[in-house]
Each structure stands twice: as C-alpha cells, then as structure tokens.
Design an enzyme around this catalytic site. Structure first.
Site, PDB file in Angstrom:
ATOM      1  N   ARG A 136       0.870  -1.172   0.000  1.00 24.30           N
ATOM      2  CA  ARG A 136       0.000   0.000   0.000  1.00 24.30           C
ATOM      3  C   ARG A 136       0.910   1.227   0.000  1.00 24.30           C
ATOM      4  O   ARG A 136       2.054   1.165   0.471  1.00 24.30           O
ATOM      5  CB  ARG A 136      -0.908   0.011   1.233  1.00 24.30           C
ATOM      6  CG  ARG A 136      -1.817  -1.211   1.348  1.00 24.30           C
ATOM      7  CD  ARG A 136      -2.613  -1.164   2.646  1.00 24.30           C
ATOM      8  NE  ARG A 136      -3.504  -2.320   2.758  1.00 24.30           N
ATOM      9  CZ  ARG A 136      -3.184  -3.467   3.349  1.00 24.30           C
ATOM     10  NH1 ARG A 136      -1.976  -3.617   3.896  1.00 24.30           N
ATOM     11  NH2 ARG A 136      -4.047  -4.467   3.418  1.00 24.30           N
ATOM     12  N   LYS A 161      -2.014  -2.241   7.654  1.00 25.48           N
ATOM     13  CA  LYS A 161      -3.450  -2.121   7.890  1.00 25.48           C
ATOM     14  C   LYS A 161      -3.882  -3.158   8.923  1.00 25.48           C
ATOM     15  O   LYS A 161      -3.537  -4.334   8.815  1.00 25.48           O
ATOM     16  CB  LYS A 161      -4.207  -2.334   6.580  1.00 25.48           C
ATOM     17  CG  LYS A 161      -5.684  -2.001   6.664  1.00 25.48           C
ATOM     18  CD  LYS A 161      -6.334  -2.080   5.297  1.00 25.48           C
ATOM     19  CE  LYS A 161      -7.806  -1.692   5.359  1.00 25.48           C
ATOM     20  NZ  LYS A 161      -8.451  -1.753   4.032  1.00 25.48           N
ATOM     21  N   HIS A 267      -2.755   2.641  -5.963  1.00 27.49           N
ATOM     22  CA  HIS A 267      -3.245   1.355  -5.472  1.00 27.49           C
ATOM     23  C   HIS A 267      -3.430   0.355  -6.610  1.00 27.49           C
ATOM     24  O   HIS A 267      -3.418  -0.862  -6.380  1.00 27.49           O
ATOM     25  CB  HIS A 267      -4.573   1.548  -4.723  1.00 27.49           C
ATOM     26  CG  HIS A 267      -4.801   0.527  -3.642  1.00 27.49           C
ATOM     27  ND1 HIS A 267      -4.009   0.429  -2.525  1.00 27.49           N
ATOM     28  CD2 HIS A 267      -5.734  -0.448  -3.526  1.00 27.49           C
ATOM     29  CE1 HIS A 267      -4.445  -0.552  -1.754  1.00 27.49           C
ATOM     30  NE2 HIS A 267      -5.484  -1.111  -2.337  1.00 27.49           N
ATOM     31  N   ARG A 270      -0.647  -2.073  -6.857  1.00 24.46           N
ATOM     32  CA  ARG A 270      -0.767  -3.189  -5.904  1.00 24.46           C
ATOM     33  C   ARG A 270      -1.717  -4.254  -6.454  1.00 24.46           C
ATOM     34  O   ARG A 270      -1.434  -5.456  -6.369  1.00 24.46           O
ATOM     35  CB  ARG A 270      -1.266  -2.642  -4.565  1.00 24.46           C
ATOM     36  CG  ARG A 270      -1.621  -3.690  -3.512  1.00 24.46           C
ATOM     37  CD  ARG A 270      -1.997  -2.970  -2.219  1.00 24.46           C
ATOM     38  NE  ARG A 270      -2.792  -3.779  -1.327  1.00 24.46           N
ATOM     39  CZ  ARG A 270      -2.300  -4.569  -0.380  1.00 24.46           C
ATOM     40  NH1 ARG A 270      -1.006  -4.680  -0.241  1.00 24.46           N
ATOM     41  NH2 ARG A 270      -3.099  -5.244   0.419  1.00 24.46           N
ATOM     42  N   HIS A 293      -3.557  -9.523   3.636  1.00 19.74           N
ATOM     43  CA  HIS A 293      -5.005  -9.669   3.789  1.00 19.74           C
ATOM     44  C   HIS A 293      -5.320 -10.594   4.962  1.00 19.74           C
ATOM     45  O   HIS A 293      -4.708 -11.660   5.100  1.00 19.74           O
ATOM     46  CB  HIS A 293      -5.627 -10.252   2.514  1.00 19.74           C
ATOM     47  CG  HIS A 293      -5.656  -9.289   1.369  1.00 19.74           C
ATOM     48  ND1 HIS A 293      -5.823  -9.684   0.064  1.00 19.74           N
ATOM     49  CD2 HIS A 293      -5.552  -7.927   1.337  1.00 19.74           C
ATOM     50  CE1 HIS A 293      -5.811  -8.618  -0.723  1.00 19.74           C
ATOM     51  NE2 HIS A 293      -5.640  -7.551   0.023  1.00 19.74           N
ATOM     52  N   TYR A 302      -8.952 -11.356  -6.980  1.00 17.45           N
ATOM     53  CA  TYR A 302      -8.042 -11.329  -8.125  1.00 17.45           C
ATOM     54  C   TYR A 302      -8.200 -12.576  -8.995  1.00 17.45           C
ATOM     55  O   TYR A 302      -7.908 -12.536 -10.185  1.00 17.45           O
ATOM     56  CB  TYR A 302      -6.602 -11.180  -7.642  1.00 17.45           C
ATOM     57  CG  TYR A 302      -6.389  -9.917  -6.858  1.00 17.45           C
ATOM     58  CD1 TYR A 302      -6.434  -8.667  -7.475  1.00 17.45           C
ATOM     59  CD2 TYR A 302      -6.187  -9.951  -5.481  1.00 17.45           C
ATOM     60  CE1 TYR A 302      -6.270  -7.506  -6.748  1.00 17.45           C
ATOM     61  CE2 TYR A 302      -6.022  -8.792  -4.744  1.00 17.45           C
ATOM     62  CZ  TYR A 302      -6.068  -7.574  -5.383  1.00 17.45           C
ATOM     63  OH  TYR A 302      -5.913  -6.422  -4.665  1.00 17.45           O
TER      64      TYR A 302
END
Length: 330
Positions: A136, A161, A267, A270, A293, A302
């Site tokens: 990120r 995050k 982003h 990424r 994640h 994805y």
C-alpha cells in the site's frame, strides 16, 4: 469551538490506543462537523436519533460516498464508546452504507512499464516498490532504513493495515537503486544531525524509552521529505516521509502522460502485482501473505479478475466473424 474538552478527550483517547495521526485528524474533524450540524450542542445531549439524522443528511443532501458515510459513522461510534463510555445502540446496521462490490482495475505488464518509465527519480522507485512488492502507498512511504534486508531480499512492514506486521519480497532489481538512495539519504541525515534538526517520528512512545533513537540512522525514513517539519505530537523538528498526496499527484500525471485510459492510481499497482503474481503461478495463500489480507476471500477477488475476458470465455461473435477483417468498419 465551544467544546474544547470533548475534542481533547477524543484526541487523548486516540493517542492512548496508538492510532495514527491521520486517524486522529479524521475523527476529530468528523466530531467537529457533528457538533456544528447540531448547532454546537454538547455530544452528551446527542444520542442515536441525532447520529442517524446527521448520517442521513450526509447521504441524502450531501450525497457523500458510502466509504465517507461509514468513516463518519466509525468516528462517532468510537467517540461514544471510548470517550463518552456510552456505546451507541443498534443503529450501525441501519445507517451503515453498503459499499458496491467492484472488481479492481488491473494494468497490463506493458502499461505498468509505461507508467514506471514516465515516473522519475524517487517517484519511480516508489512506484517500482508498490508494484514489485505489492505494498500500500502508506506502507511504502513509512519504510525506514532498518526495514530493508538485502541479504534475504525482503522488506519488513510494521503496523500495516489492522496494525499487523509482515515480511514481503524485495525484488533484486531494486537492490542497487535502493542502496544508492540510502547513500544519498545518509549524507543528508549527517547534515541534519550537524544542524540539530534530525528527529524522526517514533511510534508507541519509543522516543521516550530511547531518547537518542529519533536521531539514529536506522530509524530514518527511506523516502524522507525534501523539507524539515515539526511533528504535531512531539513538537520535535525533523524530516518526515514523503507526503502521500505528493506521490498521488505525480502518479495521476504519469498515467495521463503514458496514455493509459484506465482509471489507475497508486493502489492499482498493488492490484496489478497480485494479479500478475497469480498469472505467474504463485499460490493464492502466498499472495495473501504478501498483500497482508486477513481473509482469503479478499485475495480471491483477483482470481475473479483472471477468470474474465477473452482468455477464458469464447464469444458467439467468433462463430459469425471468425476473422476480425470480416467485421464491417466505417
């Protein structure tokens, strides 16, 4: 503002819980707006109906996005739970905006190459890290000297995050330019120390535990700002990292200059990293770990991107016009 104590209480609570300065500014601003909307009424006299009224106004009259509406809700929920010690009732489900599920924009490898070629200097290096390591933007800008490990070709991401740490790959193509950047930064850091202005921000009260740490080389940012500034919390003068909006502006200009018609941002690099990793045969669990994640479902988006398009689905138009030259053109 007629309620400085309330704002100070919120500010203090956020800092005690270790939230970032960006979250602090955001939550304080939403509380200010909430109080102003209700004619400077003290928050202790405002409850669920007033919160619903404010959020409804944001959605109906202000027409803010779902993410903005939810951000305001999160700020008020935090305030009433942790500052007022009076959690809001079951209103979150009724006023929380449902965000549309969108597939991420993916750049082709050639499009990534064009954008990175347009970017120059440190901006090119930032873009290459975003795409090459799947970071990120703020994770990249917050990298410190100590987070680079050339021997094991990896980067250590701290407080990503969800306040999670992880280790991600560092492509070998970035080793030499990063070492060159470190040499240049070290000379600048020495000059800052000599002029008494070296004092980088340290998280979680580390500056009090290690008073000399803010001036140590290993704690300096990998992408330092061009100008020194005063930390809003510690009041220490030092060199912060690149500002997030500075790169975002450069990235938008690079997309235009590269003649990319997709709605691409930092982003998007990424997203493209994750998709291209899966295309290269990397297993989805590894990609999940690289991206940081919490849920595998987040990473699976994805795979949905990969399953769409002409590579997988055959259009019936091919039966009518097997050759593209047969399609009438003006």
């Amino acid at each position: 503002m007629n309620n400085p104590k309330v704002l100070d209480q919120l500010r203090h609570t956020i800092r005690v819980k270790g939230y970032s300065i960006r979250t602090e500014h955001t939550y304080l601003e939403w509380l200010r707006r909430f109080i102003r909307f209700h004619n400077m009424t003290h928050p202790k006299d405002l409850r669920e109906p007033e919160v619903v009224e404010y959020l409804t106004n944001l959605a109906v009259k202000r027409k803010v996005s779902a993410s903005t509406q939810n951000q305001a809700l999160n700020a008020l929920v935090f305030f009433y739970k942790h500052v007022m010690q009076e959690p809001l009732g079951d209103i979150t489900q009724s006023v929380r905006a449902k965000q549309p599920k969108k597939l991420p924009t993916i750049l082709s490898r050639d499009e990534v190459r064009k954008i990175l070629s347009v970017l120059k200097g440190d901006n090119q290096l930032i873009g290459a890290i975003l795409y090459g390591s799947g970071l990120r933007l703020m994770e990249c800008l917050r990298l410190r000297v100590k987070d680079l490990n050339f021997e094991y070709a990896c980067l250590h991401i701290h407080d990503g995050k969800g306040m999670k740490d992880r280790v991600v790959m560092l492509p070998s193509q970035l080793h030499r330019p990063l070492q060159s950047l470190l040499h240049r930064n070290f000379l600048q850091h020495q000059n800052d120390v000599e002029n008494g202005i070296a004092g980088v921000y340290l998280p979680h009260a580390l500056a009090r535990k290690y008073p000399q740490a803010p001036t140590e080389w290993k704690w300096q940012y990998l992408f330092p700002a061009t100008r020194v500034s005063r930390d809003p919390r510690s009041k220490r003068v030092g060199r912060h990292h690149f500002h997030i909006t500075a790169f975002q502006k450069v990235m938008r200009a690079a997309v235009v200059e590269a003649n990319i018609t997709k709605q691409a941002s930092s982003h998007t690099l990424r997203h493209s990293f994750a998709t291209h990793m899966l295309e290269n045969g990397m297993d989805i669990r590894t990609v999940q770990e690289q991206l940081g994640h919490s849920s595998l479902e987040t990473t699976e988006i994805y795979t949905h991107v990969l399953k769409r398009g002409a590579r997988v689905i055959r259009s019936p138009l091919e039966d009518i016009f097997p050759d593209s030259n047969q399609i009438p053109s003006s």
